[in-house]
Design a protein around this motif. Structure first.
Motif, mmCIF file in Angstrom:
data_model
loop_
_atom_site.group_PDB
_atom_site.id
_atom_site.type_symbol
_atom_site.label_atom_id
_atom_site.label_comp_id
_atom_site.label_asym_id
_atom_site.label_seq_id
_atom_site.Cartn_x
_atom_site.Cartn_y
_atom_site.Cartn_z
ATOM 1 N N THR A 106 54.146 103.830 -7.103
ATOM 2 C CA THR A 106 55.171 103.927 -8.145
ATOM 3 C C THR A 106 55.185 105.276 -8.869
ATOM 4 O O THR A 106 55.840 105.419 -9.900
ATOM 5 C CB THR A 106 54.988 102.805 -9.182
ATOM 6 N N LYS A 109 58.740 106.717 -9.121
ATOM 7 C CA LYS A 109 59.555 105.890 -10.013
ATOM 8 C C LYS A 109 59.263 106.218 -11.468
ATOM 9 O O LYS A 109 60.185 106.346 -12.293
ATOM 10 C CB LYS A 109 59.281 104.407 -9.747
ATOM 11 N N ASN A 136 57.216 105.528 -1.908
ATOM 12 C CA ASN A 136 57.479 105.918 -3.289
ATOM 13 C C ASN A 136 58.968 106.082 -3.539
ATOM 14 O O ASN A 136 59.490 105.634 -4.565
ATOM 15 C CB ASN A 136 56.755 107.232 -3.611
ATOM 16 N N THR A 139 60.744 102.706 -3.531
ATOM 17 C CA THR A 139 60.353 101.948 -4.725
ATOM 18 C C THR A 139 61.082 102.458 -5.955
ATOM 19 O O THR A 139 61.405 101.695 -6.871
ATOM 20 C CB THR A 139 58.834 102.036 -4.931
ATOM 21 N N LEU A 172 57.623 95.562 -3.558
ATOM 22 C CA LEU A 172 57.645 96.584 -4.600
ATOM 23 C C LEU A 172 58.957 96.718 -5.349
ATOM 24 O O LEU A 172 58.969 97.102 -6.515
ATOM 25 C CB LEU A 172 57.293 97.952 -3.982
ATOM 26 N N ASN A 173 60.084 96.447 -4.685
ATOM 27 C CA ASN A 173 61.384 96.715 -5.308
ATOM 28 C C ASN A 173 62.416 95.692 -4.835
ATOM 29 O O ASN A 173 63.216 95.970 -3.943
ATOM 30 C CB ASN A 173 61.841 98.137 -4.964
#
Length: 259
Positions: A106, A109, A136, A139, A172-173
């Motif tokens: 993350t 993000k 990354n 995400t 994750l997302n």
């Protein structure tokens, strides 16, 4: 609030960076505020936007490891509404450095969250692989734009990309969406290009953009001059196709069409 979009395909040579640079530029000349993040260690989006990647000492790598605030890494370009966060040579070592960090997935993000509201669009040029950098980027993103070359192995490559998106959603997302599939390197004289285009449109329906990006000499030349194609040769087929794509891109996002 700005929209964050990864431009990604795990297969190389599909026009990913060309799309990142030229979509960013086309949106910017329409007075959208655009930030292009070069998250590929090769740094081609950096040089293609007019920056000297060998001279850049501060970029996205320094931001994600907390060495600098991302605002210190934002660079101006020849188009006032287009800003770039460059890739520096150190980005290639980021995966090794972050591998033991519990928050490694993350990092991007967290960095983008501090500046996304300053822009209409934040575009991320991803590496052509499934790596920690790609994870990354996905995400950090609201959606993924997938450039797809009109060639034989195109569908095979996109299957891997879609599996990756599903994995990111699951872990994750969960809000990650497919922005759409953009057909690139289209050769109207080649039956295979038409066959691939038909198959993609049949499979993806409205997720396949109507605009296609043709093979075009001026489009291929422009990176060596450090310019998006609209600055290199605005009258070329490559330039007109990306301007057309930018309009369709905005319309699909339920914005008013560009002037």
């Amino acid at each position: 609030m700005g929209k964050v979009i990864s431009i990604a395909n795990q297969k190389g040579g599909v026009g990913k960076t060309t799309t990142a640079v030229n979509l960013a530029a086309s949106l910017a000349v329409a007075e959208k505020k655009v930030l292009l993040i070069d998250f590929d260690p090769q740094g081609n989006a950096t040089s293609g936007s007019g920056l000297n990647k060998e001279e850049e000492k501060t970029g996205i790598y320094e931001a994600i490891i907390g060495e600098v605030d991302i605002r210190e890494a934002i660079r101006d370009t020849a188009i006032p509404s287009l800003k770039v966060v460059p890739s520096t040579v150190d980005l290639i070592g980021a995966e090794v450095e972050l591998v033991d960090d519990p928050g490694r997935d993350t990092k991007l993000k967290e960095v983008i969250s501090t500046i996304k509201d300053d822009f209409d669009y934040v575009l991320i040029d991803c590496p052509p692989s499934l790596s920690l950098l790609t994870v990354n980027a996905l995400t950090a993103s609201d959606s993924v734009l997938i450039p797809l070359q009109c060639e034989y192995y195109a569908l095979e490559g996109i299957s891997s990309m879609l599996r990756t998106i599903d994995l990111i959603r699951a872990s994750l997302n969960p809000e990650l969406e497919v922005e759409g599939v953009l057909l690139t390197m289209f050769d109207a004289r080649n039956n295979l290009s038409h066959q691939v285009a038909d198959e993609i449109r049949s499979h993806f329906g409205q997720k396949a953009f109507t605009t296609v990006i043709p093979r075009n000499v001026r489009l291929s030349e422009s990176p060596s001059f450090g310019k998006p194609v609209i600055l290199y040769d605005v009258n070329s087929k490559g330039a007109s196709s990306y301007l057309e794509f930018a309009q369709e891109f905005c319309a699909k996002g339920m914005e008013a069409p560009l002037n």
